[in-house]
Scaffold this motif. Sequence first.
Motif, PDB file in Angstrom:
ATOM      1  N   GLN A  44       0.865  -1.189   0.000  1.00 24.86           N
ATOM      2  CA  GLN A  44       0.000   0.000   0.000  1.00 24.86           C
ATOM      3  C   GLN A  44       0.895   1.231   0.000  1.00 24.86           C
ATOM      4  O   GLN A  44       2.024   1.173   0.467  1.00 24.86           O
ATOM      5  CB  GLN A  44      -0.878   0.020   1.248  1.00 24.86           C
ATOM      6  N   ASN A  45       0.374   2.322  -0.492  1.00 30.30           N
ATOM      7  CA  ASN A  45       1.170   3.542  -0.551  1.00 30.30           C
ATOM      8  C   ASN A  45       0.570   4.599   0.376  1.00 30.30           C
ATOM      9  O   ASN A  45      -0.507   5.141   0.098  1.00 30.30           O
ATOM     10  CB  ASN A  45       1.247   4.058  -1.989  1.00 30.30           C
ATOM     11  N   LEU A  48      -0.244   8.084  -1.202  1.00 26.23           N
ATOM     12  CA  LEU A  48      -1.463   8.160  -2.005  1.00 26.23           C
ATOM     13  C   LEU A  48      -2.701   8.078  -1.113  1.00 26.23           C
ATOM     14  O   LEU A  48      -3.665   8.818  -1.309  1.00 26.23           O
ATOM     15  CB  LEU A  48      -1.493   7.035  -3.042  1.00 26.23           C
ATOM     16  N   GLN A  49      -2.664   7.192  -0.137  1.00 27.58           N
ATOM     17  CA  GLN A  49      -3.845   7.024   0.721  1.00 27.58           C
ATOM     18  C   GLN A  49      -4.142   8.275   1.546  1.00 27.58           C
ATOM     19  O   GLN A  49      -5.279   8.542   1.897  1.00 27.58           O
ATOM     20  CB  GLN A  49      -3.650   5.837   1.658  1.00 27.58           C
ATOM     21  N   LYS A  51      -4.279  11.117   0.624  1.00 29.93           N
ATOM     22  CA  LYS A  51      -5.145  12.026  -0.132  1.00 29.93           C
ATOM     23  C   LYS A  51      -6.617  11.804   0.189  1.00 29.93           C
ATOM     24  O   LYS A  51      -7.420  12.716   0.021  1.00 29.93           O
ATOM     25  CB  LYS A  51      -4.952  11.799  -1.637  1.00 29.93           C
ATOM     26  N   ASN A  52      -6.950  10.587   0.553  1.00 31.26           N
ATOM     27  CA  ASN A  52      -8.357  10.278   0.773  1.00 31.26           C
ATOM     28  C   ASN A  52      -8.499   9.032   1.651  1.00 31.26           C
ATOM     29  O   ASN A  52      -8.934   7.981   1.174  1.00 31.26           O
ATOM     30  CB  ASN A  52      -9.018  10.047  -0.590  1.00 31.26           C
TER      31      ASN A  52
END
Lengths: 331, 270
Positions: A44-45, A48-49, A51-52
Amino acid sequence: MIKNIYFEEKVENHNRAQEFFSRFPKAAKISCNHFKEVFNPSGQNFRLQKKNPSLILASQDGKKVHPIPSKYGVGGTSNFYFSHLFNCLYDCRYCFLQGMFPSAHYVLFINYEEFWDDIRNKADEVSNSPSWFFSGYDCDSLALESTTGFVDFFLPKFSKFPHAFLELRTKSVNTRVLKNREPLPNVIVAFSFTPEEISRQLEHGVPSVSARIKAMHQLATLGWYVGIRIDPVIDCQEFESRYALLFHQLFDKLPQDSLHSVSLGAFRMPYGFFKKMDKLYPEENLFAGKLTKNKNSVSYELEIETKRLDSCRSMLLEYISSEKLFTCEMS
Amino acid sequence: MNFIVALSCEAKPIINELRLTKQFSPTPFEVFRNDFHQLVVTGIGKVAAAAATGFLLGSSTRKQEVQTYLNVGIAGHGTLQTNTAFIANSISDDQDKAIFYPPQIIDSDFELSRLCTCSHPNQKYEKGLGFDMEAHAFYSIASRSCTRELIQVVKVVSDNEGQSFEYIRPTTVTEYICNHLPSILAFAQELDALAKEISPDLETLGLQERARKLHPFSQSQIFQLDRLINHSRSFDLEEKHLIELIEKSNSPKEAIYNLNTFIDQSRILS
């Protein structure tokens, strides 16, 4: 706006889970056996996560209250932390959470009553001296209060348990839950700060330094004990003048008797966390600074660290007595 | 973007819209490409989907960039109407305990639904659940080499309690995908934008490549060199100066030392 709510099947009928479902009627509700199925998978990143992030409702099983590292307290001898929430609303580039957690989703453990049972038991075990409970290790204690109702639940409990102390550590200005209550002598609202220029570069989504100072002063005026956390101390250009200005702004109008403590902490990070954070943000200046690996941790080169901490310490002692100043060190 | 699609009739609208051309080199799957996209037609079922996803992972021509993967196709559903598109926010399998939860970062207009991948066509439509025959296998393979936020599954409901899958025709499938094509492609574009954000900076990679050629660096020196160049980019140091400094050095060791000394002056937050 929360668009996805994951929930452990065992908490589906919990009244707090039901409240969430009705408060976010449009959110997709996805069941799972255990929060780790959603939170823990590799690949998982975090960046990126962030962001939302989604919300995961779970129940914390097993041990809920843990001892804190020996040199992290603010005067107490029995010090513990607990985490009702994993992850933070804010996105501070120096924060160890982005290196520690595989996911940026918020995990909210909604079995508050069981947390309180463990806190009370722990406080009873060491009833000869006050116990300290720190709530802001894996999250910001106040930033998501309007969603979690965490403080609203715990303050009445602590009000009846005067020899158990609670530290709420925050960068939030969302202090309504405190303003609406009588101040409690065993609750410290501790605000974290870096100078404005550093905050703008590294503390994404965090209220401005001046807004936080204002919120802190308001609480102090209302009679709440406040704490000031200069942690992490960040090396930067014009270090002395920036930190001097910050300290002036912090103490200028602060009623002295409302100040519980000030703590200082150097920027330090377990090496594994640092490696992950550096990979997430390879362009980040902070991670390209004069840092060094010492055993299993990363920190500023010793000379810089000592100089900056000494400098902060002597500036702070112009405003406060040494009894109120604590330095957090790696054990 | 890498599209993984089971049937030609599902792939057709995407191929036409993106002007993908068929690759004629001998490959085990039908592959279509343009400069930015790849599409593989996998055939029906889990094994086919897994094999084709693996094939596409290995045949990517843009290896330096972070890749995105989108499984597009039709599905049955226990609640949603036919011709409704949805994103799978949990993907289970009728024969495997593992469940995937693709993290949802993008705010789209798609419905969100659980999806179960079945070994055989399904006629028992459970409420709130979608059914397909590829997604779980696709996700299981793609998530081994790509970050999970960038692997997604979009399905259009083709059958439900009121309309059996036995009556689905290829033309209807094409029509369903066509109806949602603008949203599907917009979603794909957003995934690509996210991928770009975490892809290595191509200019930095180019600079590292050039610098490595200036001296016979050992593997560990290359690691140090790459790291120093990365840091130099963080502080916006001029590329020209860095290259000159490396060129003027008499050995790889000296080049690393000089570079380190040069960058050290800038290693402080502004």
